[in-house]
Design an enzyme around this catalytic site. Structure first.
Site, PDB file in Angstrom:
ATOM      1  N   ASP B  11       0.864  -1.180   0.000  1.00  0.00           N
ATOM      2  CA  ASP B  11       0.000   0.000   0.000  1.00  0.00           C
ATOM      3  C   ASP B  11       0.902   1.232   0.000  1.00  0.00           C
ATOM      4  O   ASP B  11       1.729   1.408   0.898  1.00  0.00           O
ATOM      5  CB  ASP B  11      -0.880  -0.013   1.247  1.00  0.00           C
ATOM      6  CG  ASP B  11      -2.002   0.997   1.155  1.00  0.00           C
ATOM      7  OD1 ASP B  11      -3.052   0.744   1.749  1.00  0.00           O
ATOM      8  OD2 ASP B  11      -1.824   2.045   0.497  1.00  0.00           O
ATOM      9  N   ASP B 104      -3.506   2.444  -5.463  1.00  0.00           N
ATOM     10  CA  ASP B 104      -2.287   2.418  -4.645  1.00  0.00           C
ATOM     11  C   ASP B 104      -2.179   1.168  -3.780  1.00  0.00           C
ATOM     12  O   ASP B 104      -1.509   1.168  -2.771  1.00  0.00           O
ATOM     13  CB  ASP B 104      -2.234   3.674  -3.769  1.00  0.00           C
ATOM     14  CG  ASP B 104      -3.455   3.798  -2.883  1.00  0.00           C
ATOM     15  OD1 ASP B 104      -4.372   2.973  -3.030  1.00  0.00           O
ATOM     16  OD2 ASP B 104      -3.491   4.718  -2.057  1.00  0.00           O
ATOM     17  N   GLU B 105      -2.884   0.113  -4.155  1.00  0.00           N
ATOM     18  CA  GLU B 105      -2.930  -1.073  -3.302  1.00  0.00           C
ATOM     19  C   GLU B 105      -2.785  -2.341  -4.131  1.00  0.00           C
ATOM     20  O   GLU B 105      -3.440  -2.471  -5.171  1.00  0.00           O
ATOM     21  CB  GLU B 105      -4.312  -1.130  -2.645  1.00  0.00           C
ATOM     22  CG  GLU B 105      -4.297  -1.090  -1.154  1.00  0.00           C
ATOM     23  CD  GLU B 105      -5.712  -1.282  -0.645  1.00  0.00           C
ATOM     24  OE1 GLU B 105      -5.976  -2.348  -0.090  1.00  0.00           O
ATOM     25  OE2 GLU B 105      -6.555  -0.384  -0.840  1.00  0.00           O
TER      26      GLU B 105
END
Lengths: 371, 385
Positions: B11, B104-105
């Site tokens: 993350d 973003d993960e």
């Protein structure tokens, strides 16, 4: 007001016109039938403001009067009442009491003065046509109309009339059907567009036999009369696209196939096609037609080969199979001709043998094959 | 016996803020908020801003009340997806199977890597490699299931690494509050606390049937999670179901011309994405959020298309059908669903091929010189800067 009517004949007549009534209307009175009683005659009217249908039947009545009766509850009860004479009693407040052998049923009616007025048939032109001719014309064209209300002209069937015949055209921009009849004559050359709904209703309300119908029209409305059954509807006020320029005059290649074989093959192969596009690719070479479909998402694949007559260069062209199946349905006879030119241009479908009095021409645009 | 699974969760820490700092190093160490100025919500905030009680999804106004000197920015807007793509490419190269859960993960399936490298060692190296290549801080958790990896990441933040070894799951989970379990929101948390369940251990020690009674359908998986059991399946073949864009305005609008302009702009933007993915859409939805937050949305199916003019006409039509005239509008959104692979049905009356070529040419300009450069004249916005 009081009258006596046969339950089964009332139900039969009401079912001819009940399709006009929409399930969810803005105006509650549009969910009603208008009953008009006069001299042993009952006239029933149903409307959605665009289409009006009216039927008439014989009853026993001493006096005359009018009332609006909620359609759904009346139909539901008639469907469950065995054939017998029913007595309708209507009081001043439009309360309706129906008496049968089995018992009594009460329902509140509405004031008939609030029922929308029918369009007046002023300034009309009239011609006659057999019921079967009109029903055939509807059946062969209606399926090709569009449902896109952004192009209102295409949501109906375009009628072109003149002294020599009647021509019906329908298109959704992907395909087009033109059906000509030469055994009809209209006093003037005119065109108008009739919406889908009234045409669909006519199919159920009119028997497809040799009975003569009277069709009248003015600039806003169409009126169809068959004995005591009448329909009127508003015409679509839009310009029909200039379809004549898109009908290819010189498709050089002709494919001739057995209609039902072709249709069954399409039905089977399209099961394995992408469910959204129904894409079936036709690969024609020599006297063999190959049909191929696939759905990449599920790894489905279907191919078939069949015999055909073909006079052109080898060609690979893809169509929406649903369109082809529907069009083949509309074609009479055992064989069809498919006239083609290139994989990106329209294909023409015509029955190989046509009646002298009628002429059917269908046009379908291909799907662009993935490069 | 089940094979032991190793799931790593990556993350990017306060991703949008990190990108902004990368492009403007002077922001480092300051409270930074990313999002719309006037009316938007906080899309991301720096750890310095979090000290003031600000969290993402908080209305920008409220955030600025809490921390008036915070710096609000979104100047690197076009860059976020670029950096996300760089990280995706690195992970794609280094990991056998991964799932991009959001911009973003990432979930990575490291199972099997232990035969060659130590999983823990390899994951650490991958994390450091991403930091080196992008300059962005990234946190990582490693565990036997997806939710454990994600919870480990949350504990490891900021910019850390935490591994939960096999068999030690409950040691990690049990002392944590129930709100830390992925999927337990404010409401569930409150609800479960009324039954005296505060820590994950409490859930694990309660009979499964009771938890099912308290938490409904979700109870079983919640109970399993409390015992350290959860899914380790990485969804790689994820298929996009719809595409959409929406915009919250800087103030409420009733001006139809302006709202139409916005619809054209949003439709054009979404249609561009559609063509880039080589898809067609069969359903258009228009979403209108009024000033009182009432949302109305209306959808209609259309013939499959990816052509701007047809989509714009339908989008405007849907807007006109559902907009209650005179009511102030706060947000407008356009969504395309029923996406299918590109198969163009040709039209009798329009030349679809030449239209498509035109739009593709415009798309090419956007691809080369930036997507904001070319747009329909009717959707042009006045430059505010």
């Amino acid at each position: 007001m009081k009258f006596i009517v046969s339950s089964s004949s009332l139900l039969k007549q009401l079912q001819h016109i009940s399709g006009v009534i929409n399930a969810n209307t803005v105006l509650p009175i549009l969910e009603d039938f208008l009953f008009e009683v006069e001299k042993n005659k009952l006239t029933v009217v149903a409307t959605d403001l665009e289409t009006v249908m009216r039927i008439q039947l014989d009853i026993e009545a001493k006096d005359s009067g009018k009332v609006c009766i909620p359609a759904k509850i009346l139909l539901d009860s008639l469907k469950n009442i065995p054939d017998q004479p029913l007595t309708f009693n209507i009081d001043k407040n439009f309360a309706i009491e129906i008496t049968s052998d089995n018992g009594k049923y009460k329902v509140m009616g509405e004031n008939p003065d609030n029922f929308p007025k029918e369009p007046v048939s002023d300034d009309t032109t009239s011609f006659t046509v057999t019921a079967s001719a009109l029903i055939t014309a509807i059946n062969k064209t209606l399926f090709a109309t569009s449902t896109d209300d952004l192009r209102p002209a295409m949501t109906g069937v375009f009628f072109e009339l003149d002294k020599k015949g009647m021509q019906c055209v329908a298109t959704d921009a992907h395909r087009l059907v033109r059906y000509k009849r030469k055994d009809v004559s209209c006093p003037k050359s005119d065109t108008f567009i009739v919406p889908r709904k009234p045409l669909n209703l006519l199919k159920t309300a009119i028997p497809g036999n040799g009975d003569e119908l009277t069709i009248s029209y003015n600039s806003n409305h169409l009126f169809v009369k068959h004995g005591t059954t009448q329909m009127s509807c508003r015409l679509i006020d839009a310009r029909f696209p200039d379809y004549k320029v898109v009908i290819p005059a010189d498709n050089p290649y002709r494919l001739t196939v057995n209609k039902s074989d072709f249709q069954s093959a399409l039905r089977r192969v399209s099961i394995f096609s992408n469910k959204s596009t129904n894409q079936v690719a036709l690969n024609i070479s020599g006297s063999e037609l190959q049909l191929a479909a696939q759905d990449v998402d599920f790894s489905f694949e279907g191919t078939e080969r069949m015999k055909c007559q073909y006079n052109g260069e080898d060609l690979m062209i893809a169509f929406n199979a649903k369109f082809l199946i529907e069009m083949l349905n509309a074609a009479d006879g055992d064989e069809v001709n498919v006239e083609l030119s290139t994989p990106t241009k329209a294909g023409l479908i015509k029955p190989t043998d046509q009646d002298e009095e009628e002429e059917l021409l269908m046009l379908v645009m291909p799907l662009m094959l993935n490069q | 016996m089940f094979q032991k699974r190793y799931i790593a969760h990556f993350d990017l820490d306060s991703f949008f803020v990190s990108v902004e700092i990368l492009n403007n190093p002077s922001l480092k160490g300051k409270p930074v908020l990313v999002g719309g100025y006037e009316r938007g919500v906080v899309a991301a905030c720096s750890y310095e801003a979090r000290k003031f009680g600000i969290h993402s999804a908080m209305p920008m106004k409220k955030a600025l009340q809490l921390c008036p000197h915070a710096i609000v920015t979104n100047s690197s807007r076009g860059e976020y997806s670029k950096y996300s793509r760089i990280v995706t490419e690195i992970i794609h190269e280094k990991v056998p199977a991964f799932e991009k859960a959001s911009i973003d993960e990432f979930y990575c399936d490291m199972t099997g890597m232990d035969k060659f490298f130590g999983v823990s060692h390899y994951t650490r190296e991958l994390r450091e490699y991403i930091i080196k290549e992008t300059g962005l801080p990234i946190s990582c958790g490693l565990g036997s299931a997806k939710f454990i990896a994600k919870m480990a990441t949350n504990e490891a933040k900021p910019n850390g690494f935490l591994e939960i070894p096999h068999g030690r799951e409950t040691d990690f989970l049990w002392p944590l509050g129930i709100e830390k379990i992925n999927g337990v929101g404010k409401q569930t948390e409150q609800h479960l606390k009324t039954f005296g369940l505060y820590k994950i251990e409490d859930i694990a020690r309660t009979p499964k049937e009771l938890i099912e009674k308290y938490a409904g359908k979700w109870g079983e998986s919640l109970w399993n999670k409390a015992h350290g059991r959860g899914s380790a399946e990485i969804e790689t073949g994820w298929e996009q179901k719809s595409m959409s864009h929406e915009n919250t305005f800087d103030k409420d609008y009733t001006d139809i011309a302006f709202l139409h302009k916005e619809i054209v702009r949003l439709t054009e933007k979404t249609a561009y994405g559609l063509r880039e993915d080589e898809k067609l859409t069969g359903c258009v939805t228009i979403k209108i959020k009024y000033s009182d937050f009432e949302v109305s949305s209306r959808q209609e199916t259309i013939d499959y298309t990816a052509l701007d003019d047809q989509l714009i006409a339908k989008a405007k039509d849907l807007f006109n059908k559902s907009y209650q005239k005179g009511r102030p509008v706060r947000l407008i959104g356009v969504r395309f669903s029923q996406l299918i692979p590109f198969t163009m049905q040709m039209s009798l009356f329009d030349n679809n091929i030449s239209k498509l070529n035109l739009y593709k040419a415009v798309d090419n300009i956007k691809n080369q010189f930036g997507s904001e450069l070319v747009s329909k004249a009717s959707s042009l916005r006045k430059k505010t800067k």
